[in-house]
Design a protein around this motif. Structure first.
Motif, PDB file in Angstrom:
ATOM      1  N   ALA A  23       0.824  -1.212   0.000  1.00 33.12           N
ATOM      2  CA  ALA A  23       0.000   0.000   0.000  1.00 33.12           C
ATOM      3  C   ALA A  23       0.858   1.261   0.000  1.00 33.12           C
ATOM      4  O   ALA A  23       0.531   2.250  -0.652  1.00 33.12           O
ATOM      5  N   LYS A  24       1.981   1.235   0.717  1.00 33.54           N
ATOM      6  CA  LYS A  24       2.826   2.425   0.865  1.00 33.54           C
ATOM      7  C   LYS A  24       3.865   2.573  -0.245  1.00 33.54           C
ATOM      8  O   LYS A  24       4.489   3.626  -0.375  1.00 33.54           O
ATOM      9  N   LEU A  57      -1.415   9.124 -16.157  1.00 31.48           N
ATOM     10  CA  LEU A  57      -0.326   8.286 -15.669  1.00 31.48           C
ATOM     11  C   LEU A  57       0.886   9.137 -15.312  1.00 31.48           C
ATOM     12  O   LEU A  57       1.486   8.969 -14.252  1.00 31.48           O
ATOM     13  N   LYS A  58       1.234  10.066 -16.199  1.00 30.74           N
ATOM     14  CA  LYS A  58       2.367  10.970 -15.936  1.00 30.74           C
ATOM     15  C   LYS A  58       2.123  11.788 -14.674  1.00 30.74           C
ATOM     16  O   LYS A  58       3.023  11.952 -13.850  1.00 30.74           O
ATOM     17  N   GLU A  59       0.909  12.293 -14.516  1.00 30.88           N
ATOM     18  CA  GLU A  59       0.580  13.077 -13.320  1.00 30.88           C
ATOM     19  C   GLU A  59       0.724  12.242 -12.047  1.00 30.88           C
ATOM     20  O   GLU A  59       1.249  12.720 -11.038  1.00 30.88           O
ATOM     21  N   LEU A  60       0.281  10.998 -12.088  1.00 29.48           N
ATOM     22  CA  LEU A  60       0.386  10.111 -10.926  1.00 29.48           C
ATOM     23  C   LEU A  60       1.845   9.814 -10.592  1.00 29.48           C
ATOM     24  O   LEU A  60       2.223   9.754  -9.420  1.00 29.48           O
ATOM     25  N   ILE A  61       2.654   9.645 -11.628  1.00 27.99           N
ATOM     26  CA  ILE A  61       4.088   9.395 -11.429  1.00 27.99           C
ATOM     27  C   ILE A  61       4.744  10.642 -10.843  1.00 27.99           C
ATOM     28  O   ILE A  61       5.500  10.554  -9.865  1.00 27.99           O
ATOM     29  N   ASP A  62       4.446  11.804 -11.423  1.00 26.87           N
ATOM     30  CA  ASP A  62       5.021  13.060 -10.929  1.00 26.87           C
ATOM     31  C   ASP A  62       4.606  13.340  -9.486  1.00 26.87           C
ATOM     32  O   ASP A  62       5.380  13.882  -8.701  1.00 26.87           O
ATOM     33  N   GLU A  63       3.389  12.961  -9.158  1.00 25.66           N
ATOM     34  CA  GLU A  63       2.847  13.171  -7.813  1.00 25.66           C
ATOM     35  C   GLU A  63       3.400  12.153  -6.811  1.00 25.66           C
ATOM     36  O   GLU A  63       3.224  12.314  -5.600  1.00 25.66           O
ATOM     37  N   THR A  84       1.154   6.617  -3.852  1.00 23.37           N
ATOM     38  CA  THR A  84       1.310   5.238  -3.399  1.00 23.37           C
ATOM     39  C   THR A  84       0.400   4.340  -4.238  1.00 23.37           C
ATOM     40  O   THR A  84      -0.525   4.825  -4.905  1.00 23.37           O
ATOM     41  N   PHE A  85       0.647   3.042  -4.178  1.00 26.92           N
ATOM     42  CA  PHE A  85      -0.254   2.110  -4.865  1.00 26.92           C
ATOM     43  C   PHE A  85      -1.670   2.224  -4.297  1.00 26.92           C
ATOM     44  O   PHE A  85      -2.646   2.071  -5.028  1.00 26.92           O
ATOM     45  N   GLU A  86      -1.773   2.513  -3.016  1.00 33.26           N
ATOM     46  CA  GLU A  86      -3.092   2.680  -2.415  1.00 33.26           C
ATOM     47  C   GLU A  86      -3.848   3.828  -3.097  1.00 33.26           C
ATOM     48  O   GLU A  86      -4.997   3.665  -3.519  1.00 33.26           O
ATOM     49  N   THR A  87      -3.202   4.968  -3.250  1.00 32.52           N
ATOM     50  CA  THR A  87      -3.825   6.112  -3.922  1.00 32.52           C
ATOM     51  C   THR A  87      -4.053   5.811  -5.398  1.00 32.52           C
ATOM     52  O   THR A  87      -5.110   6.134  -5.954  1.00 32.52           O
ATOM     53  N   PHE A  88      -3.066   5.183  -6.039  1.00 35.18           N
ATOM     54  CA  PHE A  88      -3.149   4.831  -7.455  1.00 35.18           C
ATOM     55  C   PHE A  88      -4.422   4.042  -7.736  1.00 35.18           C
ATOM     56  O   PHE A  88      -5.210   4.379  -8.618  1.00 35.18           O
ATOM     57  N   PHE A  89      -4.646   2.992  -6.965  1.00 37.63           N
ATOM     58  CA  PHE A  89      -5.821   2.147  -7.213  1.00 37.63           C
ATOM     59  C   PHE A  89      -7.114   2.750  -6.661  1.00 37.63           C
ATOM     60  O   PHE A  89      -8.192   2.448  -7.171  1.00 37.63           O
ATOM     61  N   ASN A  90      -7.028   3.633  -5.665  1.00 35.77           N
ATOM     62  CA  ASN A  90      -8.227   4.340  -5.207  1.00 35.77           C
ATOM     63  C   ASN A  90      -8.750   5.265  -6.299  1.00 35.77           C
ATOM     64  O   ASN A  90      -9.957   5.471  -6.418  1.00 35.77           O
ATOM     65  N   SER A 150       8.084   4.438  -8.113  1.00 33.39           N
ATOM     66  CA  SER A 150       9.284   3.652  -7.826  1.00 33.39           C
ATOM     67  C   SER A 150       9.293   2.317  -8.572  1.00 33.39           C
ATOM     68  O   SER A 150      10.354   1.750  -8.837  1.00 33.39           O
ATOM     69  N   VAL A 151       8.124   1.815  -8.931  1.00 31.23           N
ATOM     70  CA  VAL A 151       8.008   0.520  -9.601  1.00 31.23           C
ATOM     71  C   VAL A 151       7.909   0.671 -11.120  1.00 31.23           C
ATOM     72  O   VAL A 151       8.402  -0.170 -11.870  1.00 31.23           O
ATOM     73  N   TYR A 152       7.315   1.755 -11.565  1.00 32.91           N
ATOM     74  CA  TYR A 152       7.083   1.997 -12.985  1.00 32.91           C
ATOM     75  C   TYR A 152       8.335   1.824 -13.860  1.00 32.91           C
ATOM     76  O   TYR A 152       8.262   1.139 -14.890  1.00 32.91           O
ATOM     77  N   PRO A 153       9.504   2.380 -13.488  1.00 36.42           N
ATOM     78  CA  PRO A 153      10.697   2.168 -14.333  1.00 36.42           C
ATOM     79  C   PRO A 153      11.068   0.690 -14.475  1.00 36.42           C
ATOM     80  O   PRO A 153      11.574   0.269 -15.518  1.00 36.42           O
ATOM     81  N   HIS A 154      10.787  -0.088 -13.442  1.00 40.84           N
ATOM     82  CA  HIS A 154      11.073  -1.531 -13.501  1.00 40.84           C
ATOM     83  C   HIS A 154      10.131  -2.231 -14.492  1.00 40.84           C
ATOM     84  O   HIS A 154      10.535  -3.170 -15.179  1.00 40.84           O
ATOM     85  N   TYR A 155       8.891  -1.771 -14.534  1.00 41.83           N
ATOM     86  CA  TYR A 155       7.948  -2.307 -15.522  1.00 41.83           C
ATOM     87  C   TYR A 155       8.463  -2.031 -16.939  1.00 41.83           C
ATOM     88  O   TYR A 155       8.465  -2.920 -17.786  1.00 41.83           O
TER      89      TYR A 155
END
Length: 121
Positions: A12-13, A52-58, A61-67, A18-23
């Motif tokens: 969640a945190k 997506l760019k806005e979420l990355i720039d912001e 967390t995965f919790e916020t992403f999926f909310n 942090s994960v996106y570049p690995h994808y």
């Protein structure tokens, strides 16, 4: 399958940024493209490239992403093992959603056809 509260809290945190570049690295190393990755993320979450760019720039967390996401109704068709867990048995909704995304990225990297990845969309 029950995950531990500590495991769920860690997921969640974790920030999506942090994960996106690995994808990206994972799919490009296997000959797929960033555009294809975005297509998969869009299918699952409803986020377009700008969002997506806005979420990355912001650095959400995965919790916020999926909310904020509108999960595709066909997401429940994503099954199988990922990271040692059988997706359909994961009880915590957020952990299940993150594993949906992990599974789709994994399928993309393994060369599956986009139609199958997107569950016939």
């Amino acid at each position: 399958m029950t995950t531990t509260p500590e495991h769920d809290e860690k997921i969640a945190k974790l920030t999506f940024a942090s994960v996106y570049p690995h994808y990206i690295t994972k799919v490009e190393r296997k000959g797929r493209t960033k555009d294809e990755l975005h297509q998969v993320i869009n299918w699952l979450t409803g986020f377009d490239d700008k969002q997506l760019k806005e979420l990355i720039d912001e650095k959400v967390t995965f919790e916020t992403f999926f909310n904020r996401a509108t999960l595709n109704p066909k997401a429940q068709l994503i099954t199988g093992l990922i990271c040692g867990y059988r997706i359909e048995e994961i009880e915590t909704p957020l952990t299940k959603q993150v594993r949906y995304l992990d599974k789709l990225v994994d399928e993309l990297a393994k060369g599956k056809k986009m139609e199958k990845i997107l569950r016939g969309a």
